[in-house]
Every structure is written in structure tokens, then in C-alpha cells.
Design an enzyme around this catalytic site. Structure first.
Site, PDB file in Angstrom:
ATOM      1  CB  CYS A  29     -29.147   8.710 -11.029  1.00 56.97           C
ATOM      2  SG  CYS A  29     -28.066   8.088  -9.748  1.00 56.97           S
ATOM      3  CB  CYS A  32     -28.226   5.130 -11.185  1.00 57.15           C
ATOM      4  SG  CYS A  32     -28.999   5.909  -9.749  1.00 57.15           S
TER       5      CYS A  32
END
Length: 101
Positions: A29, A32
Site C-alpha cells: 500500500c 500506507c
């Protein structure tokens, strides 16, 4: 930051007498990874305990809290989620949305 898992989540988060921010994240991600250094700054500046939960390794916790998108940040107080932020944000916005300003 504390690394959270299925094994220690209840003790570290639900059993904590201090507020804890849980970062639901995954290796794949990109947002993230973008928010991680911002969280480190918030932890240092505001003294907020932050735990990171890899959702690929511990999907049970993700499902328990209905997390559908990453990153998701849940602020727990007295074992209960009280605030949620979904998606990466600039630091000032995260601080405001988490009620730390």
C-alpha cells in the site's frame, strides 16, 4: 511504535489505560508508506502511543473493526474506537481529525 498482532492486540490496545492509535496497513500500500513517517512525527510530538497492524498478516483484526480501505487509522480510548481516519492525509489534517490539535 508497537507492532501489533492477533496475539497481542487485545492486551496492547483494548487493555491499555492510555489512548492508542492503530495504523491498519499493508506492505503493498503506497499511501500506507507515505503516512508512516507522519505518524512517527505525531507520536514524538504528541506522546500518543501508536501501534501498527499488518492487515495481510492479521486479517481477523481488520475484519473485527470493519476496515475496508488502507491506510485506516483508529484511535482507541478505554478499549473503544473513538475516531477513524481513512486514507493518507497531511500531518496537520491528521492531527486535527484525531483531535490532537
Amino acid at each position: 511504535m508497537i507492532t501489533l498482532s492477533t496475539e497481542n492486540f487485545d492486551e496492547q490496545v483494548l487493555g491499555s489505560d492510555k489512548p492508542m492509535l492503530v495504523d491498519f496497513w499493508a506492505e503493498w500500500c503506497p499511501p500506507c508508506r507515505m503516512v508512516a513517517p507522519v505518524l512517527a512525527e505525531i507520536e514524538a510530538e504528541h506522546g500518543l502511543a501508536i501501534g501498527k497492524l499488518n492487515t495481510d498478516e492479521h486479517p481477523q483484526i481488520m475484519a473485527r473493526y470493519g476496515v475496508m480501505s488502507l491506510p485506516t487509522l483508529l484511535l482507541f480510548e478505554n478499549g473503544v474506537p473513538v475516531r477513524q481516519v481513512v486514507g493518507a492525509r497531511p500531518k496537520r489534517m491528521l492531527v486535527a481529525e484525531l483531535g490532537l490539535a
